[in-house]
Design an enzyme around this catalytic site. Structure first.
Site, short mmCIF file in Angstrom:
data_model
loop_
_atom_site.label_atom_id
_atom_site.label_comp_id
_atom_site.label_asym_id
_atom_site.label_seq_id
_atom_site.Cartn_x
_atom_site.Cartn_y
_atom_site.Cartn_z
N CYS A 89 0.81 -1.22 0.00
CA CYS A 89 0.00 0.00 0.00
C CYS A 89 0.84 1.27 0.00
O CYS A 89 0.37 2.32 -0.42
CB CYS A 89 -0.94 0.02 1.20
SG CYS A 89 -2.17 -1.30 1.17
N HIS A 333 -8.98 3.85 -1.59
CA HIS A 333 -7.57 3.48 -1.40
C HIS A 333 -7.09 2.70 -2.62
O HIS A 333 -7.07 1.47 -2.62
CB HIS A 333 -7.47 2.64 -0.13
CG HIS A 333 -6.11 2.12 0.20
ND1 HIS A 333 -4.94 2.63 -0.34
CD2 HIS A 333 -5.72 1.10 1.04
CE1 HIS A 333 -3.91 1.95 0.16
NE2 HIS A 333 -4.35 1.02 0.97
N CYS A 363 0.20 1.97 6.61
CA CYS A 363 0.45 0.57 6.90
C CYS A 363 0.57 -0.20 5.58
O CYS A 363 -0.02 0.18 4.57
CB CYS A 363 -0.67 -0.02 7.75
SG CYS A 363 -2.32 0.11 7.04
#
Length: 377
Positions: A89, A333, A363
């Site tokens: 991510c 996201h 994260c």
């Protein structure tokens, strides 16, 4: 010593899964922000030393070095190289770190950092296919059959005693803050609208309430607290930032927005997986010599509501500086593009509000995290 500065930053609006951006190839999404950045700053693409592009699922439409595909799709000279970064991510936040390091080391004069993810066209997990990314040695080390972020979020909620109502209240606030920022035009100067298509973030659900969120199911644990409403949305999007030195910016007549003050990484427990931002933030603050109270805006990626909430409990930041314009719960996201999109949001928010220091952390699968401190110029 040579520094690294952000001259400008731009992003697409974030599209919902199978929404307004779903029909656009990720190479063209990449080209869109590259072109917009060049138009805004007025640089000659031929002067770019490298394009460092984040992307998580590098298969299908995102295979074949999607950064290089974006350069070619933008019509930039064939002399402009590109590479692709995968730190899950945080991929395009890591792109910023690599670009800044290259500038400081003297390897680059001008670099573009950014990333893309079309989760409509390349579903999450597609890169894994039928493979087994974790060998028995890793599974035996942790006594698990596999690693699951949703279950990690459930573990976080238990460890920090976060109730379903608290998580849903945080999530409703994310939508409220994004709606207020959108209505105030806070995103207008950072979004490169899609011609004939999307001009605003598509995932925002106005009127979201704790009561509405309370009716959603908990897919990871029937007795748990994590739902689709207090987790990030599956999305499409891209972002790009121009990274150079203060000296080169001055020589070109550019006024930088911010300096990349500090960049750190951290690793943590891969089973709970989502606690890395706490360690990364502490490391960044220690390395920078700054206190948590010196930071006027924090972007802590809202992968799941427990991530920023547990982070806040450990770092002690106040509500008003934590994700002040909402986050991934309210707008989405798009994995490999999120780091660049968040940093674009952060640096524009800092400039628009005269905030000296901002910190971004995300994260990442495997228990990792990036943290970046920006200094307003």
């Amino acid at each position: 010593m040579t520094d690294a500065v952000i001259v400008d930053a731009v992003r697409t609006p974030i599209g919902k899964r199978n929404g307004a951006l779903a029909d656009i190839h990720p190479g063209d999404l990449s080209a869109h922000v590259l072109t917009a950045l060049a138009d805004r700053v007025g640089f000659d693409p031929a002067t770019v030393d490298d394009v460092i592009w984040g992307c998580v699922s590098q298969v299908g439409d995102q295979a074949g070095s999607i950064g290089r595909v974006g350069v070619l799709a933008a019509g930039w000279p064939e002399s402009v190289p590109a590479t692709v970064v995968d730190r899950r991510c945080g991929s395009s936040q890591q792109s910023v770190h690599f670009a800044a390091a290259g500038v400081i080391a003297g390897q680059y004069d001008i670099a573009i950092a950014g990333g893309v993810e079309s989760m409509s066209r390349v579903p999450m997990g597609a890169a894994r296919g039928d493979g087994k990314p974790y060998p028995p040695s890793v599974l035996e080390r942790y006594g698990v059959d596999g690693f699951n972020q949703g279950l990690g979020a459930e573990m976080m909620a238990k460890r920090w005693n976060l109730s379903r109502e608290q998580l849903d209240a945080y999530s409703a606030r994310s939508h409220e803050r994004t709606a207020a920022a959108q209505d105030a035009g806070a995103f207008d100067g950072q979004i490169a609208a899609i011609p004939g298509g999307l001009a605003v973030d598509e995932g925002l659900r106005r009127g979201t309430t704790v009561e509405k969120l309370g009716g959603l199911k908990t897919p990871f644990d029937p007795e748990g607290v994590i739902t689709a409403g207090n987790a990030s949305q599956i999305s499409d999007g891209a972002g790009a930032l121009l990274i150079t030195s203060s000296e080169i910016a001055k020589a070109n007549g550019w006024t930088p927005m911010a300096r990349i003050h500090t960049a750190t990484l951290a690793g943590d427990d891969p089973v709970i997986m989502l606690t890395g931002p706490i360690a990364a933030t502490k490391k960044a603050l220690a390395r920078s010599g700054l206190k948590a109270s010196d930071i006027g805006a924090y972007e802590v990626n809202e992968a799941f509501a427990p991530v920023p909430m547990a982070w806040q409990a450990e770092i002690g930041a106040s509500d008003d500086v934590l994700n002040p314009v909402g986050g991934a719960i309210s707008v989405g996201h798009p994995l490999g593009g999120s780091g660049a999109i968040l940093m674009t949001r952060l640096v524009h928010h800092m400039r628009d509000n005269g905030i000296q220091y901002g910190l971004q952390t995300m994260c990442e699968a495997g228990g990792m995290a990036n943290a970046t401190i920006l200094e307003l110029l």
